[in-house]
Design a protein around this motif. Structure first.
Motif, PDB file in Angstrom:
ATOM      1  N   ASN A   1       0.510   1.817 -18.729  1.00  0.00           N
ATOM      2  CA  ASN A   1       1.973   1.793 -18.565  1.00  0.00           C
ATOM      3  C   ASN A   1       2.279   0.946 -17.342  1.00  0.00           C
ATOM      4  N   GLY A   2       3.469   0.385 -17.320  1.00  0.00           N
ATOM      5  CA  GLY A   2       3.884  -0.386 -16.145  1.00  0.00           C
ATOM      6  C   GLY A   2       4.588  -1.650 -16.573  1.00  0.00           C
ATOM      7  N   PHE A   3       5.163  -2.334 -15.581  1.00  0.00           N
ATOM      8  CA  PHE A   3       5.909  -3.558 -15.865  1.00  0.00           C
ATOM      9  C   PHE A   3       5.001  -4.779 -15.719  1.00  0.00           C
TER      10      PHE A   3
ATOM     11  N   THR B   1      -2.186  -3.921  -1.942  1.00  0.00           N
ATOM     12  CA  THR B   1      -1.656  -4.179  -3.281  1.00  0.00           C
ATOM     13  C   THR B   1      -0.336  -4.937  -3.116  1.00  0.00           C
ATOM     14  N   PRO B   2       0.274  -5.394  -4.229  1.00  0.00           N
ATOM     15  CA  PRO B   2       1.565  -6.087  -4.102  1.00  0.00           C
ATOM     16  C   PRO B   2       2.606  -5.260  -3.337  1.00  0.00           C
ATOM     17  N   LEU B   3       2.565  -3.924  -3.478  1.00  0.00           N
ATOM     18  CA  LEU B   3       3.538  -3.057  -2.792  1.00  0.00           C
ATOM     19  C   LEU B   3       3.420  -3.190  -1.267  1.00  0.00           C
ATOM     20  N   VAL B   4       2.194  -3.314  -0.764  1.00  0.00           N
ATOM     21  CA  VAL B   4       1.969  -3.420   0.684  1.00  0.00           C
ATOM     22  C   VAL B   4       2.087  -4.869   1.145  1.00  0.00           C
ATOM     23  N   GLN B   5       1.652  -5.807   0.284  1.00  0.00           N
ATOM     24  CA  GLN B   5       1.760  -7.222   0.663  1.00  0.00           C
ATOM     25  C   GLN B   5       3.216  -7.581   0.976  1.00  0.00           C
TER      26      GLN B   5
ATOM     27  N   PRO C   1      -3.622   8.116  -0.243  1.00  0.00           N
ATOM     28  CA  PRO C   1      -4.201   6.937   0.402  1.00  0.00           C
ATOM     29  C   PRO C   1      -3.422   6.528   1.649  1.00  0.00           C
ATOM     30  N   GLY C   2      -4.171   5.917   2.588  1.00  0.00           N
ATOM     31  CA  GLY C   2      -3.521   5.166   3.666  1.00  0.00           C
ATOM     32  C   GLY C   2      -3.168   3.801   3.103  1.00  0.00           C
ATOM     33  N   TRP C   3      -3.361   2.744   3.901  1.00  0.00           N
ATOM     34  CA  TRP C   3      -3.021   1.408   3.398  1.00  0.00           C
ATOM     35  C   TRP C   3      -4.012   0.918   2.346  1.00  0.00           C
ATOM     36  N   VAL C   4      -3.475   0.414   1.240  1.00  0.00           N
ATOM     37  CA  VAL C   4      -4.268  -0.229   0.190  1.00  0.00           C
ATOM     38  C   VAL C   4      -3.605  -1.586  -0.040  1.00  0.00           C
TER      39      VAL C   4
ATOM     40  N   ASN D   1      -0.463  10.310 -12.382  1.00  0.00           N
ATOM     41  CA  ASN D   1       0.903   9.923 -12.012  1.00  0.00           C
ATOM     42  C   ASN D   1       0.815   8.993 -10.813  1.00  0.00           C
ATOM     43  N   ASN D   2       0.973   7.698 -11.102  1.00  0.00           N
ATOM     44  CA  ASN D   2       0.720   6.683 -10.075  1.00  0.00           C
ATOM     45  C   ASN D   2       1.903   5.755  -9.826  1.00  0.00           C
ATOM     46  N   ALA D   3       2.752   5.507 -10.826  1.00  0.00           N
ATOM     47  CA  ALA D   3       3.820   4.509 -10.652  1.00  0.00           C
ATOM     48  C   ALA D   3       4.631   4.832  -9.411  1.00  0.00           C
TER      49      ALA D   3
ATOM     50  N   SER E   1      -1.057  -2.849 -12.487  1.00  0.00           N
ATOM     51  CA  SER E   1      -1.245  -3.509 -11.187  1.00  0.00           C
ATOM     52  C   SER E   1      -1.921  -2.555 -10.203  1.00  0.00           C
ATOM     53  N   GLY E   2      -2.438  -3.101  -9.117  1.00  0.00           N
ATOM     54  CA  GLY E   2      -2.829  -2.345  -7.928  1.00  0.00           C
ATOM     55  C   GLY E   2      -3.707  -1.126  -8.155  1.00  0.00           C
ATOM     56  N   ILE E   3      -3.302  -0.030  -7.538  1.00  0.00           N
ATOM     57  CA  ILE E   3      -4.092   1.200  -7.560  1.00  0.00           C
ATOM     58  C   ILE E   3      -4.216   1.747  -8.983  1.00  0.00           C
ATOM     59  N   GLY E   4      -3.127   1.715  -9.737  1.00  0.00           N
ATOM     60  CA  GLY E   4      -3.141   2.253 -11.107  1.00  0.00           C
ATOM     61  C   GLY E   4      -4.168   1.544 -11.970  1.00  0.00           C
ATOM     62  N   LEU E   5      -4.228   0.222 -11.850  1.00  0.00           N
ATOM     63  CA  LEU E   5      -5.209  -0.542 -12.631  1.00  0.00           C
ATOM     64  C   LEU E   5      -6.628  -0.177 -12.175  1.00  0.00           C
TER      65      LEU E   5
HETATM   66  P1  NAD Z   1       1.928  -1.838  -7.150  1.00  0.00           P
HETATM   67  O1  NAD Z   1       3.283  -2.377  -6.854  1.00  0.00           O
HETATM   68  O2  NAD Z   1       0.747  -2.750  -7.103  1.00  0.00           O
HETATM   69  O3  NAD Z   1       1.902  -1.097  -8.557  1.00  0.00           O
HETATM   70  C1  NAD Z   1       2.926  -0.256  -8.964  1.00  0.00           C
HETATM   71  C2  NAD Z   1       2.820  -0.041 -10.453  1.00  0.00           C
HETATM   72  O4  NAD Z   1       3.908   0.800 -10.850  1.00  0.00           O
HETATM   73  C3  NAD Z   1       2.940  -1.330 -11.251  1.00  0.00           C
HETATM   74  O5  NAD Z   1       2.123  -1.256 -12.401  1.00  0.00           O
HETATM   75  C4  NAD Z   1       4.418  -1.341 -11.649  1.00  0.00           C
HETATM   76  O6  NAD Z   1       4.694  -2.097 -12.816  1.00  0.00           O
HETATM   77  C5  NAD Z   1       4.632   0.146 -11.882  1.00  0.00           C
HETATM   78  N1  NAD Z   1       6.031   0.537 -11.836  1.00  0.00           N
HETATM   79  C6  NAD Z   1       6.939   0.316 -10.854  1.00  0.00           C
HETATM   80  N2  NAD Z   1       8.136   0.816 -11.218  1.00  0.00           N
HETATM   81  C7  NAD Z   1       7.964   1.363 -12.451  1.00  0.00           C
HETATM   82  C8  NAD Z   1       8.825   2.025 -13.355  1.00  0.00           C
HETATM   83  N3  NAD Z   1      10.118   2.231 -13.090  1.00  0.00           N
HETATM   84  N4  NAD Z   1       8.311   2.446 -14.534  1.00  0.00           N
HETATM   85  C9  NAD Z   1       7.015   2.215 -14.846  1.00  0.00           C
HETATM   86  N5  NAD Z   1       6.154   1.605 -14.026  1.00  0.00           N
HETATM   87  C10 NAD Z   1       6.634   1.180 -12.844  1.00  0.00           C
HETATM   88  O7  NAD Z   1       1.761  -0.622  -6.108  1.00  0.00           O
HETATM   89  P2  NAD Z   1       0.487   0.226  -5.651  1.00  0.00           P
HETATM   90  O8  NAD Z   1       0.310  -0.017  -4.201  1.00  0.00           O
HETATM   91  O9  NAD Z   1      -0.652   0.058  -6.573  1.00  0.00           O
HETATM   92  O10 NAD Z   1       1.102   1.691  -5.769  1.00  0.00           O
HETATM   93  C11 NAD Z   1       0.685   2.635  -6.729  1.00  0.00           C
HETATM   94  C12 NAD Z   1       0.940   4.031  -6.193  1.00  0.00           C
HETATM   95  O11 NAD Z   1       0.146   4.242  -5.034  1.00  0.00           O
HETATM   96  C13 NAD Z   1       2.390   4.287  -5.769  1.00  0.00           C
HETATM   97  O12 NAD Z   1       2.775   5.579  -6.145  1.00  0.00           O
HETATM   98  C14 NAD Z   1       2.335   4.166  -4.264  1.00  0.00           C
HETATM   99  O13 NAD Z   1       3.333   4.920  -3.636  1.00  0.00           O
HETATM  100  C15 NAD Z   1       0.960   4.751  -4.003  1.00  0.00           C
HETATM  101  N6  NAD Z   1       0.396   4.389  -2.702  1.00  0.00           N
HETATM  102  C16 NAD Z   1       0.176   3.079  -2.373  1.00  0.00           C
HETATM  103  C17 NAD Z   1      -0.371   2.786  -1.137  1.00  0.00           C
HETATM  104  C18 NAD Z   1      -0.663   1.382  -0.707  1.00  0.00           C
HETATM  105  O14 NAD Z   1      -0.994   1.178   0.484  1.00  0.00           O
HETATM  106  N7  NAD Z   1      -0.592   0.391  -1.579  1.00  0.00           N
HETATM  107  C19 NAD Z   1      -0.673   3.809  -0.240  1.00  0.00           C
HETATM  108  C20 NAD Z   1      -0.423   5.121  -0.612  1.00  0.00           C
HETATM  109  C21 NAD Z   1       0.100   5.403  -1.854  1.00  0.00           C
END
Ligand code: NAD
Length: 256
Positions: A34-36, A186-190, A181-184, A85-87, A14-18
Protein backbone atom coordinates in the motif's frame (compact mmCIF):
# COMPACT_ATOMS: atom_id res chain seq x y z
CA UNK A 1 9.51 -18.97 9.00
CA UNK A 2 6.51 -17.04 7.58
CA UNK A 3 5.75 -19.18 4.52
CA UNK A 4 2.01 -19.25 3.82
CA UNK A 5 1.38 -16.14 5.92
CA UNK A 6 0.19 -12.79 4.58
CA UNK A 7 1.54 -9.43 5.72
CA UNK A 8 -0.16 -6.14 4.94
CA UNK A 9 2.22 -3.19 5.25
CA UNK A 10 0.72 0.29 4.95
CA UNK A 11 2.95 2.83 3.23
CA UNK A 12 5.19 0.14 1.77
CA UNK A 13 6.00 1.84 -1.54
CA UNK A 14 8.90 3.70 0.10
CA UNK A 15 11.34 3.96 3.02
CA UNK A 16 10.78 1.97 6.18
CA UNK A 17 7.58 0.29 4.94
CA UNK A 18 9.35 -1.12 1.89
CA UNK A 19 12.24 -2.32 4.10
CA UNK A 20 9.81 -4.05 6.46
CA UNK A 21 7.90 -5.63 3.57
CA UNK A 22 11.15 -7.02 2.14
CA UNK A 23 12.27 -8.39 5.52
CA UNK A 24 8.94 -10.22 5.95
CA UNK A 25 9.06 -11.44 2.33
CA UNK A 26 12.56 -12.83 2.95
CA UNK A 27 10.90 -15.03 5.58
CA UNK A 28 8.33 -16.22 3.02
CA UNK A 29 5.29 -13.99 3.73
CA UNK A 30 3.14 -12.80 0.84
CA UNK A 31 2.78 -9.02 0.93
CA UNK A 32 -0.12 -6.62 0.43
CA UNK A 33 1.59 -3.41 -0.66
CA UNK A 34 0.00 0.00 0.00
CA UNK A 35 1.14 3.57 -0.48
CA UNK A 36 1.40 6.36 -3.00
CA UNK A 37 3.75 6.80 -5.97
CA UNK A 38 5.22 4.00 -8.05
CA UNK A 39 4.17 0.60 -6.75
CA UNK A 40 5.30 -1.61 -9.64
CA UNK A 41 9.00 -1.13 -8.78
CA UNK A 42 8.62 -1.89 -5.05
CA UNK A 43 6.36 -4.87 -5.84
CA UNK A 44 8.98 -6.27 -8.27
CA UNK A 45 11.67 -5.92 -5.55
CA UNK A 46 9.48 -7.85 -3.12
CA UNK A 47 8.44 -10.52 -5.63
CA UNK A 48 12.13 -11.11 -6.49
CA UNK A 49 12.34 -12.60 -2.98
CA UNK A 50 10.05 -15.44 -4.11
CA UNK A 51 6.68 -14.38 -2.70
CA UNK A 52 3.42 -13.02 -4.11
CA UNK A 53 2.33 -9.39 -3.83
CA UNK A 54 -0.93 -7.54 -4.33
CA UNK A 55 -1.34 -3.76 -4.32
CA UNK A 56 -4.10 -1.58 -2.93
CA UNK A 57 -3.76 2.20 -3.11
CA UNK A 58 -6.06 3.10 -0.19
CA UNK A 59 -5.53 6.58 1.21
CA UNK A 60 -4.92 6.04 4.93
CA UNK A 61 -6.81 9.22 5.76
CA UNK A 62 -10.03 7.68 4.39
CA UNK A 63 -11.75 5.00 6.53
CA UNK A 64 -13.90 3.75 3.63
CA UNK A 65 -10.80 3.15 1.49
CA UNK A 66 -9.12 1.34 4.42
CA UNK A 67 -12.17 -0.91 4.73
CA UNK A 68 -11.95 -1.66 1.01
CA UNK A 69 -8.23 -2.49 1.32
CA UNK A 70 -8.79 -4.89 4.23
CA UNK A 71 -11.59 -6.66 2.31
CA UNK A 72 -9.32 -6.83 -0.76
CA UNK A 73 -6.49 -8.38 1.30
CA UNK A 74 -8.78 -11.00 2.82
CA UNK A 75 -10.24 -11.82 -0.60
CA UNK A 76 -6.83 -12.04 -2.31
CA UNK A 77 -4.88 -14.04 0.29
CA UNK A 78 -7.56 -15.44 2.62
CA UNK A 79 -6.51 -13.50 5.71
CA UNK A 80 -4.11 -10.88 7.05
CA UNK A 81 -1.79 -12.65 9.53
CA UNK A 82 0.66 -9.80 10.01
CA UNK A 83 -0.44 -6.17 10.01
CA UNK A 84 2.20 -3.46 9.90
CA UNK A 85 0.84 0.04 10.46
CA UNK A 86 3.58 2.16 8.95
CA UNK A 87 2.16 4.90 6.69
CA UNK A 88 2.98 8.29 8.08
CA UNK A 89 3.57 11.94 7.27
CA UNK A 90 5.19 14.87 9.05
CA UNK A 91 4.68 18.62 9.34
CA UNK A 92 7.04 20.90 11.23
CA UNK A 93 5.64 24.10 12.76
CA UNK A 94 5.05 25.73 16.14
CA UNK A 95 1.61 25.02 17.65
CA UNK A 96 0.31 28.56 17.14
CA UNK A 97 1.17 28.41 13.43
CA UNK A 98 0.24 24.75 12.88
CA UNK A 99 -2.29 24.55 10.00
CA UNK A 100 -5.40 22.77 11.36
CA UNK A 101 -5.73 20.75 8.15
CA UNK A 102 -2.18 19.38 8.61
CA UNK A 103 -3.09 18.43 12.19
CA UNK A 104 -6.17 16.57 10.97
CA UNK A 105 -4.23 14.80 8.20
CA UNK A 106 -1.43 13.66 10.55
CA UNK A 107 -3.85 12.37 13.19
CA UNK A 108 -5.85 10.54 10.48
CA UNK A 109 -2.86 8.96 8.70
CA UNK A 110 -0.42 8.38 11.59
CA UNK A 111 -2.98 7.30 14.22
CA UNK A 112 -6.60 6.73 13.19
CA UNK A 113 -5.67 4.56 10.19
CA UNK A 114 -4.05 2.07 12.60
CA UNK A 115 -7.27 1.90 14.61
CA UNK A 116 -9.22 1.09 11.43
CA UNK A 117 -6.81 -1.55 10.07
CA UNK A 118 -6.48 -3.13 13.53
CA UNK A 119 -10.22 -3.36 14.21
CA UNK A 120 -10.71 -4.96 10.79
CA UNK A 121 -7.75 -7.37 11.00
CA UNK A 122 -8.33 -8.62 14.55
CA UNK A 123 -11.37 -10.92 14.03
CA UNK A 124 -9.50 -13.02 11.43
CA UNK A 125 -6.37 -13.23 13.61
CA UNK A 126 -8.44 -14.19 16.67
CA UNK A 127 -10.22 -16.88 14.71
CA UNK A 128 -6.89 -18.25 13.43
CA UNK A 129 -5.33 -18.15 16.90
CA UNK A 130 -2.28 -16.34 15.53
CA UNK A 131 -1.58 -12.77 14.54
CA UNK A 132 1.05 -10.08 14.73
CA UNK A 133 0.32 -6.36 14.75
CA UNK A 134 3.37 -4.12 14.48
CA UNK A 135 2.89 -0.38 14.80
CA UNK A 136 5.65 1.86 13.49
CA UNK A 137 5.60 4.59 16.10
CA UNK A 138 8.77 6.64 16.68
CA UNK A 139 10.96 7.94 19.46
CA UNK A 140 8.32 10.66 19.26
CA UNK A 141 5.90 8.12 20.73
CA UNK A 142 8.03 8.26 23.88
CA UNK A 143 9.49 11.79 24.02
CA UNK A 144 8.76 15.10 22.31
CA UNK A 145 10.55 17.53 20.02
CA UNK A 146 9.51 21.12 19.42
CA UNK A 147 7.47 21.98 16.31
CA UNK A 148 6.05 18.46 15.87
CA UNK A 149 2.78 18.73 17.83
CA UNK A 150 0.59 16.58 15.59
CA UNK A 151 3.28 13.96 14.94
CA UNK A 152 4.20 13.62 18.64
CA UNK A 153 0.53 13.46 19.65
CA UNK A 154 -0.21 10.80 17.00
CA UNK A 155 2.86 8.73 17.89
CA UNK A 156 2.14 8.84 21.64
CA UNK A 157 -1.41 7.82 20.67
CA UNK A 158 -0.27 4.82 18.66
CA UNK A 159 1.86 3.61 21.58
CA UNK A 160 -1.33 3.76 23.67
CA UNK A 161 -3.33 1.89 21.03
CA UNK A 162 -0.55 -0.74 20.96
CA UNK A 163 -0.87 -1.34 24.70
CA UNK A 164 -4.67 -1.61 24.67
CA UNK A 165 -4.64 -3.98 21.68
CA UNK A 166 -1.99 -6.10 23.44
CA UNK A 167 -4.01 -6.28 26.67
CA UNK A 168 -7.27 -7.17 24.95
CA UNK A 169 -5.47 -10.00 23.09
CA UNK A 170 -3.04 -11.15 25.77
CA UNK A 171 -4.45 -14.67 25.43
CA UNK A 172 -5.10 -16.26 22.06
CA UNK A 173 -1.91 -15.95 20.00
CA UNK A 174 -2.23 -12.36 18.79
CA UNK A 175 0.49 -9.89 19.83
CA UNK A 176 0.72 -6.16 19.25
CA UNK A 177 3.96 -4.22 19.57
CA UNK A 178 5.34 -0.85 18.56
CA UNK A 179 8.72 -0.04 17.04
CA UNK A 180 10.12 3.39 17.87
CA UNK A 181 12.89 4.37 15.46
CA UNK A 182 15.16 7.37 15.87
CA UNK A 183 16.39 8.92 12.62
CA UNK A 184 16.09 6.76 9.50
CA UNK A 185 17.30 8.30 6.24
CA UNK A 186 14.12 8.13 4.14
CA UNK A 187 12.35 10.73 1.95
CA UNK A 188 10.41 11.86 5.07
CA UNK A 189 13.67 12.80 6.87
CA UNK A 190 15.53 13.99 3.77
CA UNK A 191 12.86 16.71 3.43
CA UNK A 192 13.63 17.89 6.98
CA UNK A 193 17.40 17.87 6.29
CA UNK A 194 16.95 19.84 3.06
CA UNK A 195 14.75 22.40 4.87
CA UNK A 196 17.39 22.76 7.62
CA UNK A 197 20.16 23.27 5.03
CA UNK A 198 18.14 25.92 3.18
CA UNK A 199 17.06 27.73 6.35
CA UNK A 200 20.57 27.89 7.85
CA UNK A 201 22.34 28.29 4.49
CA UNK A 202 24.59 25.28 5.17
CA UNK A 203 25.41 22.23 3.05
CA UNK A 204 23.18 19.14 3.12
CA UNK A 205 26.13 17.17 4.57
CA UNK A 206 26.49 19.68 7.45
CA UNK A 207 22.72 19.71 8.01
CA UNK A 208 22.75 15.90 8.20
CA UNK A 209 25.58 15.94 10.76
CA UNK A 210 23.76 18.57 12.82
CA UNK A 211 20.49 16.61 12.73
CA UNK A 212 22.21 13.51 14.17
CA UNK A 213 24.26 15.45 16.74
CA UNK A 214 21.15 17.13 18.18
CA UNK A 215 19.35 13.89 19.11
CA UNK A 216 21.07 10.63 18.22
CA UNK A 217 24.18 9.84 20.34
CA UNK A 218 25.31 7.02 18.02
CA UNK A 219 25.59 9.64 15.25
CA UNK A 220 24.25 7.15 12.74
CA UNK A 221 20.92 6.44 11.11
CA UNK A 222 18.96 3.27 11.80
CA UNK A 223 18.29 1.44 8.51
CA UNK A 224 15.00 -0.01 7.23
CA UNK A 225 16.79 -3.41 7.16
CA UNK A 226 17.58 -3.18 10.90
CA UNK A 227 13.96 -2.30 11.64
CA UNK A 228 12.91 -5.21 9.42
CA UNK A 229 14.98 -7.60 11.53
CA UNK A 230 13.14 -6.42 14.66
CA UNK A 231 9.77 -6.90 12.94
CA UNK A 232 10.82 -10.44 11.97
CA UNK A 233 11.71 -11.11 15.62
CA UNK A 234 8.24 -9.93 16.72
CA UNK A 235 6.78 -12.45 14.24
CA UNK A 236 8.92 -15.33 15.54
CA UNK A 237 7.86 -18.07 17.94
CA UNK A 238 10.46 -16.79 20.42
CA UNK A 239 8.47 -13.53 20.67
CA UNK A 240 5.08 -15.15 21.43
CA UNK A 241 5.12 -13.60 24.91
CA UNK A 242 6.37 -10.18 23.80
CA UNK A 243 3.33 -7.94 23.60
CA UNK A 244 2.49 -4.32 24.38
CA UNK A 245 6.08 -3.11 24.14
CA UNK A 246 7.30 0.11 22.54
CA UNK A 247 10.81 -0.86 21.49
CA UNK A 248 13.11 1.96 20.50
CA UNK A 249 15.93 1.53 17.98
CA UNK A 250 17.38 4.99 18.23
CA UNK A 251 21.13 5.05 18.91
CA UNK A 252 20.49 6.15 22.50
CA UNK A 253 18.09 9.05 21.73
CA UNK A 254 15.58 8.20 24.49
CA UNK A 255 18.27 7.18 27.02
CA UNK A 256 19.37 10.81 27.44
P1 NAD B 1 8.38 7.75 3.63
O1 NAD B 1 7.89 9.12 3.30
O2 NAD B 1 9.61 7.23 2.98
O3 NAD B 1 7.23 6.67 3.43
C1 NAD B 1 5.93 6.90 3.82
C2 NAD B 1 5.03 5.89 3.15
O4 NAD B 1 3.68 6.18 3.55
C3 NAD B 1 5.07 5.99 1.63
O5 NAD B 1 4.91 4.70 1.07
C4 NAD B 1 3.85 6.86 1.31
O6 NAD B 1 3.33 6.67 0.01
C5 NAD B 1 2.89 6.36 2.38
N1 NAD B 1 1.80 7.28 2.65
C6 NAD B 1 1.87 8.59 2.99
N2 NAD B 1 0.63 9.10 3.13
C7 NAD B 1 -0.23 8.07 2.87
C8 NAD B 1 -1.64 7.96 2.85
N3 NAD B 1 -2.44 9.00 3.10
N4 NAD B 1 -2.18 6.76 2.53
C9 NAD B 1 -1.39 5.70 2.23
N5 NAD B 1 -0.05 5.75 2.25
C10 NAD B 1 0.52 6.93 2.56
O7 NAD B 1 8.55 7.79 5.23
P2 NAD B 1 9.28 6.80 6.25
O8 NAD B 1 10.36 7.58 6.90
O9 NAD B 1 9.58 5.49 5.64
O10 NAD B 1 8.13 6.67 7.35
C11 NAD B 1 7.41 5.48 7.59
C12 NAD B 1 6.92 5.47 9.02
O11 NAD B 1 8.03 5.47 9.90
C13 NAD B 1 6.08 6.70 9.40
O12 NAD B 1 5.01 6.31 10.21
C14 NAD B 1 7.05 7.56 10.17
O13 NAD B 1 6.41 8.38 11.10
C15 NAD B 1 7.86 6.48 10.87
N6 NAD B 1 9.16 6.93 11.35
C16 NAD B 1 10.10 7.42 10.49
C17 NAD B 1 11.33 7.82 10.99
C18 NAD B 1 12.42 8.35 10.11
O14 NAD B 1 13.43 8.85 10.65
N7 NAD B 1 12.31 8.26 8.80
C19 NAD B 1 11.59 7.74 12.36
C20 NAD B 1 10.60 7.25 13.20
C21 NAD B 1 9.40 6.83 12.69
Amino acid sequence: MLKGKTALVTGSTSGIGLGLAKALAQQGANIVVNGFGDHAGPEAEIRALGVQTAYHGADMSKPAEIEDMMAFAAKTFGRVDILVNNAGIQHVSRVEHFPPERWDAIIAINLSSAFHTTRLALPGMQQAGWGRIINIASVHGLVASAEKAAYVAAKHGIVGLTKVTALENAQGGVTCNAICPGWVLTPLVQKQIDAKAAEQKISVADATKQLLQEKEPSLRFTTPEELGALAVFFCSQAAHNVTGVAWNMDGGWVAQ
